[in-house]
Design an enzyme around this catalytic site. Structure first.
Site, PDB file in Angstrom:
ATOM      1  N   SER A  65      -5.196 -10.324  -2.336  1.00 40.42           N
ATOM      2  CA  SER A  65      -4.539 -10.833  -3.597  1.00 40.42           C
ATOM      3  C   SER A  65      -5.298 -12.000  -4.305  1.00 40.42           C
ATOM      4  O   SER A  65      -5.136 -12.008  -5.564  1.00 40.42           O
ATOM      5  CB  SER A  65      -3.102 -11.178  -3.063  1.00 40.42           C
ATOM      6  N   HIS A  73      -1.066  -5.132  -2.501  1.00 45.44           N
ATOM      7  CA  HIS A  73      -1.700  -5.334  -3.668  1.00 45.44           C
ATOM      8  C   HIS A  73      -2.295  -4.046  -3.992  1.00 45.44           C
ATOM      9  O   HIS A  73      -3.244  -3.957  -5.039  1.00 45.44           O
ATOM     10  CB  HIS A  73      -2.608  -6.269  -3.936  1.00 45.44           C
ATOM     11  N   LYS A  75       6.018  -5.244  -6.047  1.00 46.42           N
ATOM     12  CA  LYS A  75       5.009  -5.431  -6.826  1.00 46.42           C
ATOM     13  C   LYS A  75       4.691  -4.029  -7.832  1.00 46.42           C
ATOM     14  O   LYS A  75       5.710  -3.962  -8.586  1.00 46.42           O
ATOM     15  CB  LYS A  75       3.797  -5.630  -6.233  1.00 46.42           C
TER      16      LYS A  75
HETATM   17  N1  PLP Z   1       0.940  -9.206   1.799  1.00 49.64           N
HETATM   18  C1  PLP Z   1       0.339  -9.796   0.693  1.00 49.64           C
HETATM   19  C2  PLP Z   1      -1.186  -9.735   0.933  1.00 49.64           C
HETATM   20  C3  PLP Z   1       0.773 -10.404  -0.379  1.00 49.64           C
HETATM   21  O1  PLP Z   1       0.268 -10.928  -1.160  1.00 49.64           O
HETATM   22  C4  PLP Z   1       2.379 -10.681  -0.505  1.00 49.64           C
HETATM   23  C5  PLP Z   1       3.198 -11.096  -1.148  1.00 49.64           C
HETATM   24  O2  PLP Z   1       2.504 -11.952  -2.262  1.00 49.64           O
HETATM   25  C6  PLP Z   1       3.104 -10.085   0.818  1.00 49.64           C
HETATM   26  C7  PLP Z   1       2.125  -9.585   1.919  1.00 49.64           C
HETATM   27  C8  PLP Z   1       4.605 -10.291   0.766  1.00 49.64           C
HETATM   28  O3  PLP Z   1       5.180  -9.391   0.142  1.00 49.64           O
HETATM   29  P1  PLP Z   1       6.557  -9.391  -0.701  1.00 49.64           P
HETATM   30  O4  PLP Z   1       6.201 -10.343  -1.991  1.00 49.64           O
HETATM   31  O5  PLP Z   1       7.099  -8.168  -0.679  1.00 49.64           O
HETATM   32  O6  PLP Z   1       7.248 -10.204   0.564  1.00 49.64           O
END
Ligand code: PLP
Length: 409
Positions: free
Chosen positions: A192, A220, A251
């Protein structure tokens, strides 16, 4: 003896954050339905200005899609607002079950399980699998998200961190382990904060050779990559080789919630053992209905993905042409490294106050110190004019703003 003085203690910890320039202030926004990424920024209780958002993860604009809004409204009319219970105690509605089938179909897995967020999905799934497997070793990419790190830590299992996307390092660690020791390789597809992409097929090769399960975070990537939006593993033709895929509904799908998809036995194990799944109220059914509509739409529609790719191409080409340095990658994420928390905040303040462009500065601990950055997300719903304005503004700041002087030198 005097009792502990709590408030000054916590005041001090906050002062330390402020002194380092990484105290977090939130932008209070009203997203304008139908006009996102335009939004109203509430600068005080009584004052507001229009801004364009450049750091949102509603990558395809599905959060304002009429298809999704209609499904949520239908869900509200059918089910009411909340689920009213945990999944075990009256909180499982038809909408939850249908969403899980839809997700299993998306990833071509036997089963899927929905959680309140992607964070909770990662924490619950990894901590449960690694805790139950005897003498499990987790091999974790150095850039893994905080939610995976939390799951790994909470499992109590042994962990080894391999250098980011470094297959040789991963193999050297795997090769030292007995073949019959249970192992989980935990990694992401699109990282991300860097925007780079994992060599999924090669990691699956290693997993097969050394007897490891693969756990892939496609948070992502889902909605955006692959013919049906199932992620990079689908795009690369290796979805069937990944044991467990984790994703978010918050997202590209435009709502909230997270999930894992995989073999029915693994999913049933998490369903039966994970506290993060068991001891919490189920997602509102209307959100599940919206998610089904969003996923089904993106299983067949290329329009949003194509628009996003066009905007990302335009942004990166313009930044390249004007010499603004950014991390080159093959994804939709454009990280512009500033390298200092205070400078990063100064740049984002200028963008917001002088140009109406909202980008949140990304600081430690989200990224390592010294790599503070702007993380630009050109979405499917930015217009070409909005992309050009952002690129031109950054180019102008890069060439002329005092804050970039040291980096230019
Ligand atoms: N995994 C990654 C790589 C993330 O960037 C994020 C959140 O930004 C998550 C998991 C968590 O997802 P959520 O926003 O649905 O809690």
């Amino acid at each position: 003896m005097q009792s502990f003085d709590y408030t000054p203690f916590f005041d001090n910890t906050l002062d330390e954050l402020k002194a380092e320039g990484r105290y977090r202030s939130f932008a209070t926004l009203t997203r304008q339905v139908g006009h996102f990424p335009s939004a109203t920024l509430h600068t005080t209780q009584n004052a507001a200005k229009d801004v364009t958002i450049w750091c949102n993860n509603d990558y395809l604009g599905m959060g304002q899609s009429p298809v999704v809004l209609a499904a949520v409204q239908d869900g509200l009319a059918t089910y009411g607002a909340g689920a009213g219970g945990t999944r075990n105690i009256s909180g499982t509605t038809l909408a939850h079950v249908q969403l899980e089938s839809c997700l299993a179909d998306l990833h071509q897995k036997q089963a899927a399980l929905v959680f309140s967020s992607g964070y909770v999905a990662n924490e619950a799934a990894l901590s449960t699998l690694a805790r139950l497997l005897p003498d499990c070793l987790i091999l974790s990419d150095a850039m893994n998200h905080a939610s995976m790190i939390a799951g790994i830590r909470n499992s109590g299992a042994d962990k080894q961190i391999f250098r980011h996307n470094d297959l040789e390092h991963l193999e050297s660690l795997l090769a030292l382990q007995p073949l019959n020791r249970p192992k989980i390789i935990a990694f992401e597809s699109v990282y991300s904060m860097e925007g780079d992409i994992a060599p999924i097929a090669a990691i699956c090769d290693l997993a097969e050779t050394y007897g490891a399960l693969t756990y892939l975070d496609e948070v992502h990537a889902v909605g955006m990559y692959g013919a049906r939006g199932a992620g990079v593993a689908e795009r690369d033709g290796v979805m069937d080789r990944v044991d467990m895929i984790e994703g978010t509904l918050g997202k590209a799908y435009g709502l909230m919630g997270g999930y894992v998809a995989g073999h029915a036995t693994l999913i049933d194990t998490i369903r039966s053992h994970a506290p993060g799944f068991i001891f919490t109220t189920a997602l509102p059914p209307a959100i599940c209905m919206g998610a089904i509509a969003s996923i089904n739409h993106l299983k067949v529609s290329e329009i949003e993905r194509e628009r996003q790719r066009r905007n990302v191409r335009q942004l990166k080409a313009a930044l390249t042409q004007s010499g603004v340095p950014f991390l080159v990658n093959d994804s939709h994420i454009t990280p512009v490294i500033v390298g200092d928390a205070t400078c990063c905040k100064t740049v984002t303040d200028i963008l917001l106050n002088d140009y109406g462009l909202y980008v949140q500065p990304i600081n430690y601990p989200t990224v390592p110190r010294g790599t503070e950055r702007l993380r630009l997300t050109a979405s499917a719903v930015h217009t070409p004019e909005q992309v050009a304005y952002m690129a031109d503004t950054l180019a102008d700041l890069w060439l002329n703003a005092h804050v970039f002087a040291q980096m230019r030198a």
